[in-house]
Design an enzyme around this catalytic site. Sequence first.
Site, PDB file in Angstrom:
ATOM      1  N   GLY A 314       0.827  -1.212   0.000  1.00  0.00           N
ATOM      2  CA  GLY A 314       0.000   0.000   0.000  1.00  0.00           C
ATOM      3  C   GLY A 314       0.855   1.253   0.000  1.00  0.00           C
ATOM      4  N   TRP A 317       2.401   1.569  -3.453  1.00  0.00           N
ATOM      5  CA  TRP A 317       1.418   2.044  -4.425  1.00  0.00           C
ATOM      6  C   TRP A 317       1.336   3.567  -4.423  1.00  0.00           C
ATOM      7  CZ3 TRP A 317      -3.097   4.918  -3.651  1.00  0.00           C
ATOM      8  CH2 TRP A 317      -3.930   5.039  -4.776  1.00  0.00           C
ATOM      9  N   HIS A 318       1.498   4.159  -3.253  1.00  0.00           N
ATOM     10  CA  HIS A 318       1.359   5.611  -3.168  1.00  0.00           C
ATOM     11  C   HIS A 318       2.496   6.359  -3.849  1.00  0.00           C
ATOM     12  CE1 HIS A 318      -1.855   4.978  -0.188  1.00  0.00           C
ATOM     13  NE2 HIS A 318      -2.187   6.222  -0.449  1.00  0.00           N
ATOM     14  N   GLY A 319       3.662   5.771  -3.908  1.00  0.00           N
ATOM     15  CA  GLY A 319       4.742   6.492  -4.554  1.00  0.00           C
ATOM     16  C   GLY A 319       6.012   5.681  -4.647  1.00  0.00           C
ATOM     17  N   PHE A 470      -0.102  10.447  -7.398  1.00  0.00           N
ATOM     18  CA  PHE A 470      -0.084   9.033  -7.056  1.00  0.00           C
ATOM     19  C   PHE A 470      -0.781   8.196  -8.120  1.00  0.00           C
ATOM     20  CE2 PHE A 470      -0.415  11.199  -2.798  1.00  0.00           C
ATOM     21  CZ  PHE A 470       0.954  11.259  -2.629  1.00  0.00           C
TER      22      PHE A 470
END
Length: 470
Positions: A314, A317-319, A470
């Site tokens: 997670g 996924w954000h960066g 993102f």
Amino acid sequence: MLFNSYEFIFIFLPVTLIGYYLAAKYIKNQAAKLFLIFASVCFYSYWDINNLPVLLASICVNYLFGRWLTANHSKKVLAAGVVFNLLFLAYYKYTNFIIENLNYLFDAGFAMQNIVLPLGISFFTFTQTAYLVDVYRGETKAYSKSDYLLFVTIFPHLIAGPILYHRDMIPQFSQSERYKINYKNLTYGILWFTIGLFKKVVIADKLAIYADRVFNATNNLTMLDAWGGSLAYTLQLYFDFSGYSEMAIGLGLMFNYNLPLNFNLPYRATSIIDFWRRWHMTLSAFLKNYLYIPLGGNRTGHHLRNIMITMFLGGLWHGAGWTFIFWGVLHGIYICINHLWRKTKYTLPQWLNWFITFNAVNIAWIFFRAATFSDAVNVLTAMFDVSKFAYPYSKFLAKYFDVFADKESTLIITDNLLMLIGFIVLSVLVLKKEKIERFNVYITATIIAAVFSYIVLQLGVETEFLYFQF
């Protein structure tokens, strides 16, 4: 084109609304659907038309995989589809991150690639990955090409979510009432849009001034600077992203479509588990249903391991950065501690639960916002270093905001009061569709007109939404 721009509010949106309902009335519903697809593609292409082939390629491949899965119900086909999406996302989002780390670890000397991250790629990739898994599970029907295309591209969610699920959206496209103008939905859609716009323009963009100043100069912070900057970003991120999500809900209602709620007062959470049930709820649902549970969830006796893997991914996924990964791992640790604490059966007062939860989240956001680990450490160090306490005001902030300059003081006090009032009102008001619809339409319209007029006067410089990156 931004939701908070004059071009969107006064040109794109009214033209799209009028075209959508006229096409349905004078041609047929299918024409309205195609018009909305065309408008959504134009909306996406406005940013950079070079991104359009990326979006369309992703849609075509995933649709074909979906048809293939419907016919064959093969785990290998599902795996191929998921791998395609992961590689597709990895190329655009993580290639340079991987190269940078290989060069650092092995002195490999690989050249950085000139890759532009297409807007919304994380959201439309996750949306379609969930679709493929549901096709394999037998939870979908045979959708037409136009239904699938509209499901992925519908412009309110395309750039920054919320993550949509076919079972919630696609059935709406075949309902005839969606293509007839509904003044009640239009009114409440404008209300939702106005609330989101207020959050973004009046609150988030003001808080961004404080947050940016602090995080761009982390080597010279007092304790008050550090706490002020971290709290400003914590609130900015919430008002910015929840504002976008509520604008998306409002835009959906204007076209008679129901988009999912994405936030439910997360900063009122009394535990980290509670926080993740309230924050970015469509992403939380994705991580739970398509990652945590397939890993075994809490059934295998390794639920803490599964939590850590889920939150690690997670964060990734954000960066494409170690600060984002650390943020995800930190939340994973929080959640594991929360689960272990529950087993003790020991309870704390609710106010203390809230205090601990909010501060844990606030500390984690520092790594999410900071450009580097050293910047994050500088902010954290200043926050807890009493030797850097400054009273009665921070010279650092005063330097940038001229707090005591007569010509500025009235404006600053006004802005701060607006932020405080907005924070109190929007922290108490639970934004649920059924509650908003209890408002009297005429009173609502009057309030909307007044607030919207004020917001339009505040637009000035357009600022992007934080989750666009993102």
